[in-house]
Design a protein around this motif. Structure first.
Motif, PDB file in Angstrom:
ATOM      1  N   PHE A 117       0.853  -1.187   0.000  1.00 62.61           N
ATOM      2  CA  PHE A 117       0.000   0.000   0.000  1.00 62.61           C
ATOM      3  C   PHE A 117       0.884   1.231   0.000  1.00 62.61           C
ATOM      4  O   PHE A 117       1.703   1.406   0.905  1.00 62.61           O
ATOM      5  CB  PHE A 117      -0.911   0.005   1.231  1.00 62.61           C
ATOM      6  N   SER A 118       0.733   2.084  -1.004  1.00 64.60           N
ATOM      7  CA  SER A 118       1.545   3.297  -1.119  1.00 64.60           C
ATOM      8  C   SER A 118       0.756   4.489  -0.611  1.00 64.60           C
ATOM      9  O   SER A 118      -0.420   4.658  -0.946  1.00 64.60           O
ATOM     10  CB  SER A 118       1.942   3.548  -2.578  1.00 64.60           C
ATOM     11  N   ASP A 119       1.439   5.327   0.176  1.00 64.29           N
ATOM     12  CA  ASP A 119       0.770   6.535   0.671  1.00 64.29           C
ATOM     13  C   ASP A 119       0.975   7.681  -0.305  1.00 64.29           C
ATOM     14  O   ASP A 119       1.599   7.516  -1.348  1.00 64.29           O
ATOM     15  CB  ASP A 119       1.224   6.889   2.095  1.00 64.29           C
ATOM     16  N   GLY A 120       0.432   8.846   0.024  1.00 62.40           N
ATOM     17  CA  GLY A 120       0.453   9.997  -0.878  1.00 62.40           C
ATOM     18  C   GLY A 120       1.826  10.501  -1.252  1.00 62.40           C
ATOM     19  O   GLY A 120       1.990  11.098  -2.310  1.00 62.40           O
ATOM     20  N   GLY A 121       2.801  10.318  -0.401  1.00 59.27           N
ATOM     21  CA  GLY A 121       4.167  10.675  -0.742  1.00 59.27           C
ATOM     22  C   GLY A 121       4.498  12.150  -0.758  1.00 59.27           C
ATOM     23  O   GLY A 121       5.612  12.531  -0.457  1.00 59.27           O
ATOM     24  N   GLY A 122       3.562  12.986  -1.137  1.00 59.12           N
ATOM     25  CA  GLY A 122       3.831  14.424  -1.168  1.00 59.12           C
ATOM     26  C   GLY A 122       4.982  14.779  -2.093  1.00 59.12           C
ATOM     27  O   GLY A 122       5.049  14.306  -3.216  1.00 59.12           O
ATOM     28  N   ASP A 123       5.898  15.595  -1.594  1.00 57.87           N
ATOM     29  CA  ASP A 123       7.038  16.043  -2.397  1.00 57.87           C
ATOM     30  C   ASP A 123       8.175  15.033  -2.414  1.00 57.87           C
ATOM     31  O   ASP A 123       9.132  15.186  -3.155  1.00 57.87           O
ATOM     32  CB  ASP A 123       7.570  17.379  -1.856  1.00 57.87           C
ATOM     33  N   THR A 124       8.101  14.020  -1.578  1.00 55.61           N
ATOM     34  CA  THR A 124       9.154  13.013  -1.521  1.00 55.61           C
ATOM     35  C   THR A 124       8.615  11.710  -2.090  1.00 55.61           C
ATOM     36  O   THR A 124       7.441  11.594  -2.411  1.00 55.61           O
ATOM     37  CB  THR A 124       9.612  12.800  -0.065  1.00 55.61           C
ATOM     38  N   ALA A 125       9.482  10.728  -2.196  1.00 58.53           N
ATOM     39  CA  ALA A 125       9.046   9.423  -2.690  1.00 58.53           C
ATOM     40  C   ALA A 125       7.996   8.850  -1.740  1.00 58.53           C
ATOM     41  O   ALA A 125       8.073   9.021  -0.529  1.00 58.53           O
ATOM     42  CB  ALA A 125      10.238   8.479  -2.792  1.00 58.53           C
ATOM     43  N   GLU A 126       7.014   8.188  -2.305  1.00 56.91           N
ATOM     44  CA  GLU A 126       5.954   7.603  -1.489  1.00 56.91           C
ATOM     45  C   GLU A 126       6.492   6.444  -0.664  1.00 56.91           C
ATOM     46  O   GLU A 126       7.456   5.788  -1.042  1.00 56.91           O
ATOM     47  CB  GLU A 126       4.806   7.136  -2.371  1.00 56.91           C
ATOM     48  N   ASP A 127       5.884   6.236   0.484  1.00 54.46           N
ATOM     49  CA  ASP A 127       6.200   5.065   1.290  1.00 54.46           C
ATOM     50  C   ASP A 127       5.256   3.945   0.912  1.00 54.46           C
ATOM     51  O   ASP A 127       4.130   4.179   0.469  1.00 54.46           O
ATOM     52  CB  ASP A 127       6.069   5.379   2.781  1.00 54.46           C
ATOM     53  N   CYS A 128       5.718   2.737   1.085  1.00 51.38           N
ATOM     54  CA  CYS A 128       4.972   1.566   0.705  1.00 51.38           C
ATOM     55  C   CYS A 128       4.962   0.607   1.893  1.00 51.38           C
ATOM     56  O   CYS A 128       6.018   0.264   2.423  1.00 51.38           O
ATOM     57  CB  CYS A 128       5.642   0.927  -0.509  1.00 51.38           C
ATOM     58  N   TYR A 129       3.763   0.200   2.324  1.00 51.43           N
ATOM     59  CA  TYR A 129       3.608  -0.646   3.493  1.00 51.43           C
ATOM     60  C   TYR A 129       3.144  -2.027   3.057  1.00 51.43           C
ATOM     61  O   TYR A 129       2.109  -2.158   2.422  1.00 51.43           O
ATOM     62  CB  TYR A 129       2.619  -0.009   4.472  1.00 51.43           C
ATOM     63  N   GLU A 130       3.908  -3.050   3.407  1.00 51.67           N
ATOM     64  CA  GLU A 130       3.658  -4.411   2.948  1.00 51.67           C
ATOM     65  C   GLU A 130       2.816  -5.190   3.944  1.00 51.67           C
ATOM     66  O   GLU A 130       3.023  -5.113   5.153  1.00 51.67           O
ATOM     67  CB  GLU A 130       4.990  -5.131   2.752  1.00 51.67           C
ATOM     68  N   CYS A 131       1.879  -5.965   3.407  1.00 48.65           N
ATOM     69  CA  CYS A 131       1.090  -6.881   4.223  1.00 48.65           C
ATOM     70  C   CYS A 131       0.875  -8.151   3.406  1.00 48.65           C
ATOM     71  O   CYS A 131       0.132  -8.159   2.422  1.00 48.65           O
ATOM     72  CB  CYS A 131      -0.254  -6.259   4.604  1.00 48.65           C
ATOM     73  N   ASN A 132       1.555  -9.202   3.796  1.00 51.15           N
ATOM     74  CA  ASN A 132       1.491 -10.470   3.077  1.00 51.15           C
ATOM     75  C   ASN A 132       0.307 -11.278   3.609  1.00 51.15           C
ATOM     76  O   ASN A 132       0.320 -11.736   4.745  1.00 51.15           O
ATOM     77  CB  ASN A 132       2.795 -11.242   3.259  1.00 51.15           C
ATOM     78  N   VAL A 133      -0.730 -11.432   2.789  1.00 48.56           N
ATOM     79  CA  VAL A 133      -1.959 -12.117   3.198  1.00 48.56           C
ATOM     80  C   VAL A 133      -1.899 -13.568   2.752  1.00 48.56           C
ATOM     81  O   VAL A 133      -1.780 -13.859   1.567  1.00 48.56           O
ATOM     82  CB  VAL A 133      -3.199 -11.416   2.596  1.00 48.56           C
ATOM     83  N   PHE A 134      -1.970 -14.467   3.722  1.00 48.27           N
ATOM     84  CA  PHE A 134      -2.035 -15.887   3.387  1.00 48.27           C
ATOM     85  C   PHE A 134      -3.250 -16.558   4.013  1.00 48.27           C
ATOM     86  O   PHE A 134      -3.495 -17.730   3.784  1.00 48.27           O
ATOM     87  CB  PHE A 134      -0.743 -16.613   3.777  1.00 48.27           C
ATOM     88  N   VAL A 135      -4.031 -15.814   4.811  1.00 46.11           N
ATOM     89  CA  VAL A 135      -5.294 -16.301   5.359  1.00 46.11           C
ATOM     90  C   VAL A 135      -6.363 -15.256   5.050  1.00 46.11           C
ATOM     91  O   VAL A 135      -6.277 -14.122   5.506  1.00 46.11           O
ATOM     92  CB  VAL A 135      -5.208 -16.532   6.887  1.00 46.11           C
ATOM     93  N   THR A 136      -7.350 -15.634   4.266  1.00 46.77           N
ATOM     94  CA  THR A 136      -8.378 -14.672   3.867  1.00 46.77           C
ATOM     95  C   THR A 136      -9.534 -14.602   4.869  1.00 46.77           C
ATOM     96  O   THR A 136     -10.392 -13.743   4.740  1.00 46.77           O
ATOM     97  CB  THR A 136      -8.943 -15.003   2.471  1.00 46.77           C
ATOM     98  N   ALA A 137      -9.549 -15.464   5.874  1.00 45.93           N
ATOM     99  CA  ALA A 137     -10.609 -15.455   6.877  1.00 45.93           C
ATOM    100  C   ALA A 137     -10.450 -14.299   7.865  1.00 45.93           C
ATOM    101  O   ALA A 137     -11.348 -14.036   8.648  1.00 45.93           O
ATOM    102  CB  ALA A 137     -10.625 -16.784   7.632  1.00 45.93           C
ATOM    103  N   TRP A 138      -9.329 -13.620   7.839  1.00 39.64           N
ATOM    104  CA  TRP A 138      -9.042 -12.524   8.766  1.00 39.64           C
ATOM    105  C   TRP A 138      -9.184 -11.177   8.073  1.00 39.64           C
ATOM    106  O   TRP A 138      -8.991 -11.060   6.868  1.00 39.64           O
ATOM    107  CB  TRP A 138      -7.616 -12.608   9.279  1.00 39.64           C
ATOM    108  N   ASP A 139      -9.470 -10.129   8.863  1.00 43.02           N
ATOM    109  CA  ASP A 139      -9.263  -8.755   8.404  1.00 43.02           C
ATOM    110  C   ASP A 139      -7.798  -8.452   8.684  1.00 43.02           C
ATOM    111  O   ASP A 139      -7.257  -8.862   9.716  1.00 43.02           O
ATOM    112  CB  ASP A 139     -10.155  -7.775   9.179  1.00 43.02           C
TER     113      ASP A 139
END
Length: 158
Positions: A117-139
């Motif tokens: 998931f990439s955030d807005g980044g603004g004037d700098t490079a955007e940050d990217c937050y990783e979430c590896n989903v291997f169980v779909t029964a969870w939020d």
């Protein structure tokens, strides 16, 4: 078209698992899930038919009691059915707020992917937050700090 449903997120039910994660831009973040410990890993038998993707989104920071249904394009591309993104510092304040993270993104998906998931980044490079989903029964949830917290892009790899 996106729709909102009101549901209070039970933050005490989130099991934070990814302490110490660091984005490519050096920002720290944390991942977790809401779900039963008894859930099992979703089969990866069809991983070879899933395709990597990258899709632009416009997910602004909202309210802590509003799940937002994703668009059909997002559902079909990513499997993400709904999300909730809010500023948790406005909900709980220290010492009641146990987290140093300002923003929390929770989402429900029907597919297993390594999501970024990439955030807005603004004037700098955007940050990217990783979430590896291997169980779909969870939020699934990601906590992070950002000066531009809106989510603007989702990428995924099988």
């Amino acid at each position: 078209m996106s729709q909102e449903t009101t549901t209070q997120l039970e933050t005490d039910a989130i099991q934070w698992a990814g302490k110490g994660s660091i984005s490519a831009q050096g920002a720290t973040f944390e991942v977790g899930h809401i779900g039963s410990e008894g859930a099992t890993e979703t089969s990866r038998a069809n991983a070879d038919v899933k395709k990597a993707f990258s899709i632009s989104v416009d997910w602004p920071v909202g309210r802590p009691d509003k799940w937002v249904d994703t668009t059909d394009d997002v559902k079909n591309t990513t499997g993400i059915q709904r999300y909730m993104l809010y500023d948790q510092s406005k909900v709980l304040v220290p010492p009641a707020r146990p987290s140093p993270w300002q923003y929390i993104l929770c989402f429900t998906t029907t597919r297993t992917f390594d999501y970024h998931f990439s955030d807005g980044g603004g004037d700098t490079a955007e940050d990217c937050y990783e979430c590896n989903v291997f169980v779909t029964a969870w939020d699934h949830c990601v906590q992070y700090n950002s000066t531009h917290p809106n989510i603007t892009r989702i990428t995924g790899t099988p």
